[in-house]
Design an enzyme around this catalytic site. Sequence first.
Site, PDB file in Angstrom:
ATOM      1  N   ARG A   1     -17.393  10.529  15.742  1.00 17.20           N
ATOM      2  CA  ARG A   1     -18.184   9.479  15.090  1.00 17.20           C
ATOM      3  C   ARG A   1     -18.880  10.016  13.839  1.00 17.20           C
ATOM      4  O   ARG A   1     -18.991   9.306  12.824  1.00 17.20           O
ATOM      5  CB  ARG A   1     -19.219   8.908  16.069  1.00 17.20           C
ATOM      6  CG  ARG A   1     -20.106   7.857  15.427  1.00 17.20           C
ATOM      7  CD  ARG A   1     -21.055   7.217  16.421  1.00 17.20           C
ATOM      8  NE  ARG A   1     -22.001   6.340  15.732  1.00 17.20           N
ATOM      9  CZ  ARG A   1     -22.954   5.646  16.344  1.00 17.20           C
ATOM     10  NH1 ARG A   1     -23.089   5.708  17.657  1.00 17.20           N
ATOM     11  NH2 ARG A   1     -23.770   4.876  15.651  1.00 17.20           N
TER      12      ARG A   1
ATOM     13  N   CYS B   1     -19.734  -7.103  24.605  1.00 18.90           N
ATOM     14  CA  CYS B   1     -20.628  -6.565  23.575  1.00 18.90           C
ATOM     15  C   CYS B   1     -22.053  -6.978  23.900  1.00 18.90           C
ATOM     16  O   CYS B   1     -22.290  -8.035  24.493  1.00 18.90           O
ATOM     17  CB  CYS B   1     -20.215  -7.109  22.212  1.00 18.90           C
ATOM     18  SG  CYS B   1     -21.173  -6.434  20.839  1.00 18.90           S
TER      19      CYS B   1
ATOM     20  N   TYR C   1     -24.561  -7.066  12.431  1.00 18.63           N
ATOM     21  CA  TYR C   1     -23.498  -6.378  11.696  1.00 18.63           C
ATOM     22  C   TYR C   1     -23.104  -7.102  10.414  1.00 18.63           C
ATOM     23  O   TYR C   1     -22.452  -6.504   9.550  1.00 18.63           O
ATOM     24  CB  TYR C   1     -22.273  -6.192  12.598  1.00 18.63           C
ATOM     25  CG  TYR C   1     -22.491  -5.128  13.650  1.00 18.63           C
ATOM     26  CD1 TYR C   1     -22.196  -3.794  13.396  1.00 18.63           C
ATOM     27  CD2 TYR C   1     -23.008  -5.451  14.900  1.00 18.63           C
ATOM     28  CE1 TYR C   1     -22.401  -2.812  14.345  1.00 18.63           C
ATOM     29  CE2 TYR C   1     -23.229  -4.478  15.864  1.00 18.63           C
ATOM     30  CZ  TYR C   1     -22.929  -3.164  15.577  1.00 18.63           C
ATOM     31  OH  TYR C   1     -23.150  -2.188  16.525  1.00 18.63           O
TER      32      TYR C   1
END
Length: 440
Positions: free
Chosen positions: A95, A171, A255
């Site tokens: 990541r 999610c 997001y």
Amino acid sequence: MNGIKIVTIGGGSSYTPELVEGFIKRHAALPVRELWLVDIPQGEEKLRTVGALAKRMVEKAGVPIEVHLTLDRREALAGADFVTTQMRVGLLDARIKDEKIPLKYGVIGQETNGPGGLFKGLRTIPVILDICREMEELCPDAWLINFTNPAGMVTEAVLRYTDRRKVIGLCNVPIGMKMGVAALLGVEQERVHIDFAGLNHMVFGLAAYVDGENVTAQVIDRLTDEQAGMTMRNIFDQGWDKDFLKALGVLPCPYHRYYYQTDLMLAHEQEAAQKDGTRAEVVKKVEAELFELYKDPNLAIKPPQLEQRGGAYYSEAACNLIDSIYNDRRDIQPVNTRNNGAIAGIPGESAVEVNCVIAKEGPIPLAVGELPVPVQGLVQQIKSFERVAAQAAVTGDYRTALLAMTINPLVPSDAVARQILDEMLEAHKEHLPQFFKPVS
């Protein structure tokens, strides 16, 4: 009659105590008999630490859940009723690369969006497809509940490249948005309902209700008046432009900041990377602190510090989903599932994130029709990206990966896409064997 067997792949994750807490709270209605925590050799120490905490939590709660720890995935999968996945191929070091490399080229470096999201998908999808094949052999009737990011792309790949139909992507963003609306309006979360539709990390709240009354305009007013929107621990809150948000007319998810506030978010990422490190580097420190807490033999509850992770509260979503399937509750929850005509303009076989009735036979998507014009194009572009990226992950084809990188709206040109792609392929070579097949 004998209780439920649940397998968690990536069981050494710092999130696991949340999942265990959720199963403990619901045990009267959701009789988990066995919880198998599975990890890979590199994660064995974390698995042992988290597993010991899980056993202490179960003992303290006095519920009859057997916690098993193993590095043998096949042993765990045999006879499972539900399989949850919460893994990170390449661990946090991968990541870090996903976030750092794009920043060198003036591009957002983020775990699930842009180049980082593409490469997390390229590494993850082949592993998930292997798990699906093993499930067909060892637990064909089990549900796969995938929390591994990018959840939408992963669900898309499972739907297109396997025969598994019992798959749901999950999610914590929608539950976070619901909690955010409740906090903005000062009401209990149970009174709030949001019509969710879109894609994973690209989902919109088309309308918000309190006790059945539409309060969407009121929520948008609060978001713009306070110049602080609903966000998450891992996403910087820039606030929203009042005129823009009122014109948009729907609730964006956290997001969306990467797409509607790209310059500001990029500048913040670059500054933060210089000062404290990328988000992945910060998370690595948070995780180290969490695992030190987990080692305490006197700790037998989920520590509150876990909320510092960006995926906090996901157990609410995961456990609610499993509970609703098992008990045929037919309540409404937002999940990633096969579209089946719920959102017009997206293929029926594609994965979407939308409100569903959750029944014993799985999620039943609620029809939305066409998305509002202002958001329709962006959703379509990201769906194209997900489909091409999934194809690249399965085939290991360089040109397909380049196409996916280029059509992502966070990448400015094909030339930049190629530069980032080449560097990231080399950086992640160990976890991308499909792109480095030996020449025969």
